[in-house]
Design an enzyme around this catalytic site. Structure first.
Site, PDB file in Angstrom:
ATOM      1  N   SER A 135      23.711  21.335 -39.206  1.00 17.51           N
ATOM      2  CA  SER A 135      22.579  22.149 -38.794  1.00 17.51           C
ATOM      3  C   SER A 135      22.041  21.569 -37.495  1.00 17.51           C
ATOM      4  CB  SER A 135      21.522  22.110 -39.908  1.00 17.51           C
ATOM      5  OG  SER A 135      20.382  22.841 -39.555  1.00 17.51           O
ATOM      6  N   LYS A 161      25.581  25.462 -37.486  1.00 22.25           N
ATOM      7  CA  LYS A 161      24.432  26.345 -37.768  1.00 22.25           C
ATOM      8  C   LYS A 161      23.358  26.054 -36.735  1.00 22.25           C
ATOM      9  CE  LYS A 161      20.923  25.912 -41.331  1.00 22.25           C
ATOM     10  NZ  LYS A 161      20.680  25.914 -42.799  1.00 22.25           N
ATOM     11  N   LEU A 162      22.944  27.096 -36.024  1.00 20.41           N
ATOM     12  CA  LEU A 162      21.891  26.948 -35.023  1.00 20.41           C
ATOM     13  C   LEU A 162      20.566  27.378 -35.630  1.00 20.41           C
ATOM     14  CD1 LEU A 162      23.584  28.560 -31.860  1.00 20.41           C
ATOM     15  CD2 LEU A 162      23.683  26.168 -32.641  1.00 20.41           C
ATOM     16  N   LYS A 163      19.562  26.546 -35.461  1.00 15.79           N
ATOM     17  CA  LYS A 163      18.225  26.939 -35.866  1.00 15.79           C
ATOM     18  C   LYS A 163      17.696  27.890 -34.792  1.00 15.79           C
ATOM     19  CE  LYS A 163      17.489  24.626 -39.664  1.00 15.79           C
ATOM     20  NZ  LYS A 163      17.087  25.318 -40.912  1.00 15.79           N
ATOM     21  N   ASP A 189      19.909  30.150 -38.543  1.00 17.74           N
ATOM     22  CA  ASP A 189      18.893  30.045 -39.594  1.00 17.74           C
ATOM     23  C   ASP A 189      17.508  30.132 -38.968  1.00 17.74           C
ATOM     24  OD1 ASP A 189      17.313  29.497 -41.796  1.00 17.74           O
ATOM     25  OD2 ASP A 189      18.115  27.487 -42.158  1.00 17.74           O
ATOM     26  N   ASN A 191      14.528  30.270 -40.782  1.00 15.84           N
ATOM     27  CA  ASN A 191      13.439  29.710 -41.614  1.00 15.84           C
ATOM     28  C   ASN A 191      12.184  30.583 -41.590  1.00 15.84           C
ATOM     29  OD1 ASN A 191      14.810  26.691 -40.754  1.00 15.84           O
ATOM     30  ND2 ASN A 191      14.343  27.082 -42.895  1.00 15.84           N
ATOM     31  N   GLU A 214      20.622  33.529 -41.675  1.00 13.83           N
ATOM     32  CA  GLU A 214      19.904  32.963 -42.816  1.00 13.83           C
ATOM     33  C   GLU A 214      18.394  33.171 -42.702  1.00 13.83           C
ATOM     34  OE1 GLU A 214      21.083  28.890 -43.403  1.00 13.83           O
ATOM     35  OE2 GLU A 214      19.463  28.459 -44.807  1.00 13.83           O
ATOM     36  N   ASP A 239      17.715  31.799 -48.304  1.00 18.77           N
ATOM     37  CA  ASP A 239      17.450  30.406 -48.652  1.00 18.77           C
ATOM     38  C   ASP A 239      16.090  30.372 -49.362  1.00 18.77           C
ATOM     39  OD1 ASP A 239      16.520  27.751 -48.591  1.00 18.77           O
ATOM     40  OD2 ASP A 239      17.173  27.342 -46.553  1.00 18.77           O
ATOM     41  N   LYS A 263      19.950  25.296 -52.858  1.00 22.82           N
ATOM     42  CA  LYS A 263      19.393  23.956 -52.767  1.00 22.82           C
ATOM     43  C   LYS A 263      18.829  23.625 -54.141  1.00 22.82           C
ATOM     44  CE  LYS A 263      18.001  24.336 -47.908  1.00 22.82           C
ATOM     45  NZ  LYS A 263      16.849  24.634 -47.017  1.00 22.82           N
ATOM     46  N   GLY A 291      20.802  21.953 -47.147  1.00 22.91           N
ATOM     47  CA  GLY A 291      20.425  20.554 -46.962  1.00 22.91           C
ATOM     48  C   GLY A 291      18.932  20.404 -46.777  1.00 22.91           C
TER      49      GLY A 291
HETATM   50  C1  NPQ Z   1      17.207  24.858 -44.099  1.00 28.56           C
HETATM   51  N1  NPQ Z   1      17.578  22.418 -43.677  1.00 28.56           N
HETATM   52  O1  NPQ Z   1      18.370  25.134 -44.342  1.00 28.56           O
HETATM   53  C2  NPQ Z   1      16.672  23.435 -44.060  1.00 28.56           C
HETATM   54  C3  NPQ Z   1      15.352  23.417 -43.499  1.00 28.56           C
HETATM   55  C4  NPQ Z   1      14.605  22.149 -43.366  1.00 28.56           C
HETATM   56  C5  NPQ Z   1      19.310  21.030 -42.749  1.00 28.56           C
HETATM   57  O2  NPQ Z   1      18.682  23.060 -41.830  1.00 28.56           O
HETATM   58  C6  NPQ Z   1      12.153  17.785 -43.689  1.00 28.56           C
HETATM   59  C7  NPQ Z   1      12.648  18.032 -44.947  1.00 28.56           C
HETATM   60  C8  NPQ Z   1      12.382  18.669 -42.674  1.00 28.56           C
HETATM   61  C9  NPQ Z   1      13.370  19.173 -45.197  1.00 28.56           C
HETATM   62  C10 NPQ Z   1      13.370  20.728 -41.885  1.00 28.56           C
HETATM   63  C11 NPQ Z   1      18.489  22.275 -42.706  1.00 28.56           C
HETATM   64  C12 NPQ Z   1      13.127  19.825 -42.913  1.00 28.56           C
HETATM   65  C13 NPQ Z   1      13.631  20.084 -44.176  1.00 28.56           C
HETATM   66  C14 NPQ Z   1      14.091  21.870 -42.141  1.00 28.56           C
HETATM   67  C15 NPQ Z   1      14.395  21.241 -44.385  1.00 28.56           C
HETATM   68  O3  NPQ Z   1      16.467  25.797 -43.959  1.00 28.56           O
HETATM   69 MG    MG Z   2      17.672  27.487 -44.418  1.00 30.03          MG
END
Ligand code: NPQ
Ligand code: MG
Length: 368
Positions: A135, A161-163, A189, A191, A214, A239, A263, A291
């Protein structure tokens, strides 16, 4: 088994580089480590809640409070405790899936250790190693992003995976496609950063051949996800919206997604995570393991989960070095884009005492 005592530890792990998502920027991973003492031996787990309730309503101090003040006393009072009984015993407490997951996983770890079985075998795993992705956070410039993607592809990651967020979506995806080609398995993703009015804009991602998009909309808004899924060619993955196997069934029935990110913390534990996997399997829908910037404890257990047959896409279970120079366990490293599934009993790993001591910021001992 009978629960006799518990140790709650706050640990603090500096991240290799700050991780920026549409939720904010993270420079340090604070986590909660739980060690249970039982009549069968000890069990370990971590709670994946973050300092603040940004990704989900849970947060670390709240998780510690509900574990110490409500969950553990409930379990101390039980005559016989077994892994499947934990969720039943805690069912009267609403919410707090990450705190529940930590407690259930530690019980499961103790129980499996006592019988000599590894978590992967217990859950029904079919793979000895799992393909993994990475990620990639939001960066200040496109050049910086391309440098990171280059580094991760060179390291062997099998999916990028690009945020994304409004203002950082089409351009970075286009730049990655133009630089690294159309064959790189690529996802994005958000979020929850978008609104229903952004559906037309998000359809602009269709031209890049992404494996999935995502969670563009807020967790409760299944309707907008269903509308986007119908309007877009790219598969939609949920997610944050999926907090149980029942949610998964509802989302699939409504056409709100065609892929699910699992998750264990978000759905209340590895047993419910397996049920989400089973619901998706029954619908012919692929899942993958998300993750939460886990320590080695959560990383090990996630590898066991990702060894199940329905995990058809690389997970966000990256090598330890992606996030940390120092972990509380021995590190996990990439081989050929894969991580090995632990085969030792239980979750398959325990903290290294010296590393754990060095990274611990406070410890609490809880007895009946
Ligand atoms: C997701 N994780 O898939 C999450 C989002 C995320 C690896 O992209 C601290 C603890 C900071 C948990 C930031 C990845 C976080 C966190 C982002 C989870 O959406
Ligand atoms: Mg996510």
């Amino acid at each position: 088994m009978k629960l006799s005592a518990a140790e709650l530890r706050f640990v603090s792990l500096p991240l290799v580089t700050p991780f920026r998502t549409s939720l904010g920027t993270q420079a340090v991973r604070n986590a909660l480590v739980l060690r249970l003492e039982t009549s069968l031996g000890e069990g370990w787990a971590e709670c994946v809640a973050d300092d603040e309730p940004s990704y989900s309503p849970e947060y670390l101090a709240g998780a510690a409070d509900v574990i110490r003040r409500l969950f553990l006393p409930k379990l101390f009072a039980m005559g016989e405790l077994d892994p499947a009984g934990v969720a039943v015993a805690l069912d009267g407490f609403r919410g707090h899936p990450m705190a529940k997951s930590a407690v259930e996983t530690a019980v499961l770890d103790a129980s499996l250790r006592a019988t000599g079985m590894c978590l992967s075998t217990y859950l029904g795993g079919v793979r000895r190693r799992v393909p993994v992705g990475v990620s990639v956070g939001i960066t200040d410039t496109i050049d910086e992003l391309l440098g990171l993607v280059d580094r991760y592809l060179t390291a062997g990651y099998l999916r990028i995976k690009l945020k994304i967020e409004p203002g950082w979506d089409i351009e970075p995806v286009r730049a990655v496609r133009e630089t690294f080609g159309s064959s790189v398995p690529l996802t994005v993703d958000a979020n929850t950063a978008y609104r229903p009015g952004d559906i037309r804009h998000l359809r602009g991602l269709d031209e890049f051949g992404l494996l999935l998009v995502e969670q563009p909309f807020p967790p409760e808004d299944l309707h907008s996800h269903a509308r986007l899924a119908a309007a877009m060619e790219t598969p939609l993955c949920l997610d944050e919206s999926i907090t149980s196997a029942r949610d998964a069934a509802t989302a699939l029935r409504q056409g709100a997604c065609s892929v699910i990110n699992i998750k264990p913390g978000r759905v209340g534990g590895y047993l419910e995570a397996r049920r989400v996997h089973d619901v998706a399997q029954a619908h012919g829908v692929p899942v993958w393991c998300g993750g939460m910037l886990e320590t080695g404890l959560g990383r090990a257990a996630n590898l066991a989960l990702a060894s199940l047959p329905g995990f058809q896409l690389p997970g966000d279970i990256s090598a330890t070095a992606r996030y940390y120079t120092q972990d509380i366990t021995e590190p996990f490293s990439l081989a050929d884009g894969h991580l090995e599934v632990p085969t030792a009993p239980g979750i398959g790993i325990t903290p290294d005492p010296a590393s754990l001591a060095r990274l611990t910021t406070s410890t609490e001992w809880i007895t009946p």
